[in-house]
Design a protein around this motif. Structure first.
Motif, PDB file in Angstrom:
ATOM      1  N   TRP A   3     -29.821   2.111  19.181  1.00  0.00           N
ATOM      2  CA  TRP A   3     -30.422   1.133  18.637  1.00  0.00           C
ATOM      3  C   TRP A   3     -31.703   0.394  19.032  1.00  0.00           C
ATOM      4  O   TRP A   3     -32.711   0.028  18.109  1.00  0.00           O
ATOM      5  N   TYR A   4     -31.839   0.079  20.338  1.00  0.00           N
ATOM      6  CA  TYR A   4     -32.890  -0.409  20.743  1.00  0.00           C
ATOM      7  C   TYR A   4     -34.008   0.505  20.615  1.00  0.00           C
ATOM      8  O   TYR A   4     -35.436  -0.344  20.175  1.00  0.00           O
ATOM      9  N   TYR A   6     -34.457   2.687  17.831  1.00  0.00           N
ATOM     10  CA  TYR A   6     -34.561   2.410  16.541  1.00  0.00           C
ATOM     11  C   TYR A   6     -35.388   1.051  16.076  1.00  0.00           C
ATOM     12  O   TYR A   6     -36.074   1.370  15.347  1.00  0.00           O
ATOM     13  N   LEU A   7     -34.920   0.075  16.525  1.00  0.00           N
ATOM     14  CA  LEU A   7     -35.317  -1.315  16.180  1.00  0.00           C
ATOM     15  C   LEU A   7     -36.550  -1.480  16.952  1.00  0.00           C
ATOM     16  O   LEU A   7     -37.598  -2.030  16.251  1.00  0.00           O
ATOM     17  N   CYS A 312     -35.556  -2.819  24.027  1.00  0.00           N
ATOM     18  CA  CYS A 312     -36.154  -2.974  23.147  1.00  0.00           C
ATOM     19  C   CYS A 312     -37.388  -3.244  23.105  1.00  0.00           C
ATOM     20  O   CYS A 312     -38.403  -2.971  22.050  1.00  0.00           O
TER      21      CYS A 312
ATOM     22  N   GLN B 100     -29.549  -1.042   6.613  1.00  0.00           N
ATOM     23  CA  GLN B 100     -29.744  -0.745   7.947  1.00  0.00           C
ATOM     24  C   GLN B 100     -29.431  -2.181   8.735  1.00  0.00           C
ATOM     25  O   GLN B 100     -28.694  -2.007   9.805  1.00  0.00           O
ATOM     26  N   MET B 104     -26.708  -2.068  11.484  1.00  0.00           N
ATOM     27  CA  MET B 104     -27.066  -2.294  12.923  1.00  0.00           C
ATOM     28  C   MET B 104     -25.976  -2.913  13.837  1.00  0.00           C
ATOM     29  O   MET B 104     -25.803  -2.503  15.008  1.00  0.00           O
ATOM     30  N   ARG B 107     -24.816   0.550  15.041  1.00  0.00           N
ATOM     31  CA  ARG B 107     -25.546   1.060  16.184  1.00  0.00           C
ATOM     32  C   ARG B 107     -25.595   0.548  17.362  1.00  0.00           C
ATOM     33  O   ARG B 107     -25.702   1.235  18.289  1.00  0.00           O
ATOM     34  N   ILE B 108     -25.018  -0.742  17.629  1.00  0.00           N
ATOM     35  CA  ILE B 108     -25.011  -1.444  19.110  1.00  0.00           C
ATOM     36  C   ILE B 108     -23.721  -0.572  19.692  1.00  0.00           C
ATOM     37  O   ILE B 108     -23.910  -0.423  20.883  1.00  0.00           O
ATOM     38  N   ALA B 111     -24.839   5.561  18.097  1.00  0.00           N
ATOM     39  CA  ALA B 111     -25.361   6.016  16.973  1.00  0.00           C
ATOM     40  C   ALA B 111     -24.567   6.305  15.575  1.00  0.00           C
ATOM     41  O   ALA B 111     -23.268   6.843  15.755  1.00  0.00           O
TER      42      ALA B 111
END
Lengths: 408, 218
Positions: A3-4, A6-7, A312, B100, B104, B107-108, B111
């Motif tokens: 996620w990091y 992606y963000l 991130c 998204q 999220m 996602r944390i 994936a």
């Protein structure tokens, strides 16, 4: 994708925004720094490369020298030419002379050439601007362009030549100069050589310096693909102890060191441009952290760890570095590609195109960027951009979710 | 109560303001059963949000103990899967579209796969935003943003949802619709809900109603 990452990507390139302010400003600053480094080091490398080419073009890759002069040079040349890797060898005599034309003196470097073997090592023909190398004999000379201009000599003129040997004569003797006809004007393309060099036959040089059958040295051309240092070692094996072979790198070690030092200093100074860009990136990232304090709090509330939050923001620094370096490479190589058009455009506006050509002796601005320098620029830009992301990343990771959420 | 989903005992929280010590929570005890819906009301400054932050593991009490399903671990990693939080100010990520933003939360944890995308889309459909999935938060109204936040809170199928004045920034009608949605979804999925609110009407819709006064439940 974590996620990091992606963000970080989404914050650098948000959906629906073509020119994200932070990304564009930071990446442009890094790109300008990288482009500047590429252009300056490319052109400086080009000058160095041209000079190195000029040295090997005019001196061969290997020089053979002795403490004094070299005796029995014909046998030495024959032996050297049997060494594997040697394409050809030519003897020379060199020294300072005084040349006078219509009461105008000059003190050029003399270069005595063995016309029978010179073309096996140096193709001087291609540098002759006026006249011909074939016309050179024991009663004539070829002058470098700068020397001819300084003396006001034209093709066919007769110059007086004085040698240091004449100074050792007794006071009662009248010094009579040797006269020689100018049969050629030669330009190699390097200011130092072209400003003041006189070329004559080896026989004439030996007479002028009282060398009899000796020479000052032998230049050697190495076959393409052969390693110079290996050939030097092989030549040294067959030479007597008092005569030694040196590669052009050894012979011009001081000069090459100065060239390298200049380039390194230039790189060091210009790296500050990338450093300033990295500080700009860091400042913008710090602003971003402050602006996104509550979002950082929410990420923490959603279960993101401190390390992930730090990553991130650090990755945004890396992203800026990657984008900026890529754009800088494209910009730098584009400028290098059109460098001569740019120089022509600038000199067209400011004037001085002829002066530039005369001073630098290069009709085209040279360019040569070594892979090592390119790798160094890329690595430095990426490392500095990554470091720029670290402080904001630490700041972001230290925010406690509850305090970040309370910041409202 | 057998196997409470959340148990808190003797929670104390004090803040400093200059030389003053403000004891916001003075020993709060609370046990919540799975699937229960609880409202916590109280006047401004009574410590409602502070209590919610402690229950969410976002802050540490000065004294007392907290456990989720009998386990004292309330760290970030466990929180991601165990609970969903809805805030008064939505706190959506402006660079991400609606879909998204909901994803999220997933996602944390790791994936997201195709099934997760389908679930996020389904949740957005259930909160009435099927047509707005590709919109950015800035293109939504306050009520729509809060519905996205509700979908995000439900994304990981949490055991517990903590909602901190989720209607505070909404008009009365939109606020009521969001509360109905939240309660309906929690009921439907069997998710436990703790709702912190000023609004007596919204609080009355929960099965258990608590009033926080002077740092303790009245």
């Amino acid at each position: 994708m974590p996620w990091y990452l992606y963000l970080a990507f989404k914050q650098l390139f948000p959906t629906g925004r073509r020119f994200p302010f932070f990304t564009v400003i930071s990446a442009v600053s890094v790109a300008l720094g990288v482009a500047l480094l590429i252009v300056v080091l490319g052109v400086m490398g080009g000058f160095g490369y041209q000079i190195r080419e000029m040295i090997t073009d005019t001196e061969g890759e290997i020089q053979i020298k002795a403490q004094g002069s070299i005796s029995h040079y014909r046998e030495a040349v024959k032996k050297i030419e049997t060494v594997p890797g040697v394409a050809g060898a030519t003897p020379y005599a060199a020294g300072v002379l005084m040349v006078q034309y219509q009461n105008k003196p000059a003190f050029p470097q003399m270069r005595g050439l063995d016309l029978g073997s010179i073309n096996r090592v140096v193709s001087l023909d291609r540098f002759v601007r006026l006249g011909s190398l074939d016309a050179l004999d024991d009663d004539s000379v070829i002058l470098s362009g700068g020397l001819a201009d300084a003396l006001g000599v034209r093709l066919g003129a007769v110059v007086d030549i004085y040698t240091p040997l004449m100074l050792s004569r007794k006071d009662s003797e009248v010094i009579l100069p040797r006269t020689a006809k100018v049969v050629g004007i030669l330009e190699i393309g390097h200011q130092q050589l072209d400003s003041s060099t006189l070329y004559c036959t080896l026989r004439m040089a030996q007479d002028l310096y009282g060398l009899n059958e000796d020479v000052h040295g032998i230049n050697v051309r190495v076959k393409p693909g052969e390693k110079e240092d290996a050939v030097v070692s092989r030549i040294n094996e067959i030479l007597p102890a008092e005569v030694r072979a040196f590669s052009w790198r050894d012979s011009f070690a001081d000069f090459l060191w100065v060239l390298q030092l200049e380039k390194n200093m230039m790189m060091f100074v210009l790296l500050f441009v990338v450093l300033v860009a990295a500080f700009l990136t860091m400042s913008l990232l710090l602003v971003l952290v402050l602006k996104k304090t509550r979002e950082i709090g929410v990420l923490g509330a959603l279960g993101a760890s401190r390390r992930q939050i730090a990553l991130c923001f650090c990755l945004q620094g890396v992203g800026v570095g990657v984008v900026g370096t890529g754009a800088g490479l494209a910009l730098g190589f584009t400028v290098l590609h059109f460098r001569n058009d740019l120089v022509r455009a600038i000199t067209h506006v400011t004037g001085g195109q002829e002066l530039l050509a005369r001073f630098y002796q290069f009709s085209e601005l040279p360019e040569h960027l070594e892979n090592r320098d390119l790798a160094l620029i890329v690595v430095a830009a990426l490392v500095l951009s990554t470091l720029a992301g670290i402080i904001p990343a630490i700041l972001a990771s230290r925010l406690k979710p509850v305090e970040a959420l309370r910041s409202e | 109560m057998s196997n409470p989903i959340l148990s808190a005992s003797g929670l104390v929280k004090t803040f400093r303001s200059g030389d003053r010590r403000i004891e916001v929570l003075r020993g709060v005890d609370l046990e919540i059963a799975p699937g229960e819906s609880i409202s916590i009301r109280g006047e401004s400054g009574s410590g409602k949000s502070t209590l919610l932050h402690l229950l969410a593991g976002l802050d540490v009490p000065d004294a007392g103990a907290l456990a989720w399903e009998g386990v004292a671990d309330t760290g970030a990693k466990r929180r991601a899967a165990f609970l969903g939080i809805v805030f008064q100010s939505f706190y959506l990520i402006p660079e991400l579209d609606v879909l998204q933003n909901v994803l999220m939360a997933r996602r944390i944890l790791g994936a997201p796969g195709a099934a997760d995308r389908a679930r996020a889309a389904d949740l957005l459909k259930r909160v009435g935003l099927a047509e707005r999935m590709e919109h950015l938060p800035a293109q939504l109204s306050g009520g729509e943003r809060q519905r996205v936040a509700v979908a995000r809170a439900l994304m990981n199928s949490p055991r517990l949802i903590l909602a901190d004045e989720p209607t505070g920034n909404l008009d009365e009608q939109t606020g009521a619709a969001v509360i109905e949605l939240l309660l309906g979804l929690c009921r439907e999925t069997g998710t436990t809900l703790v709702l912190v609110t000023h609004n007596a009407e919204h609080a009355a819709k929960c099965a258990r109603r608590l009033l926080l006064h002077n740092g303790r439940f009245a």
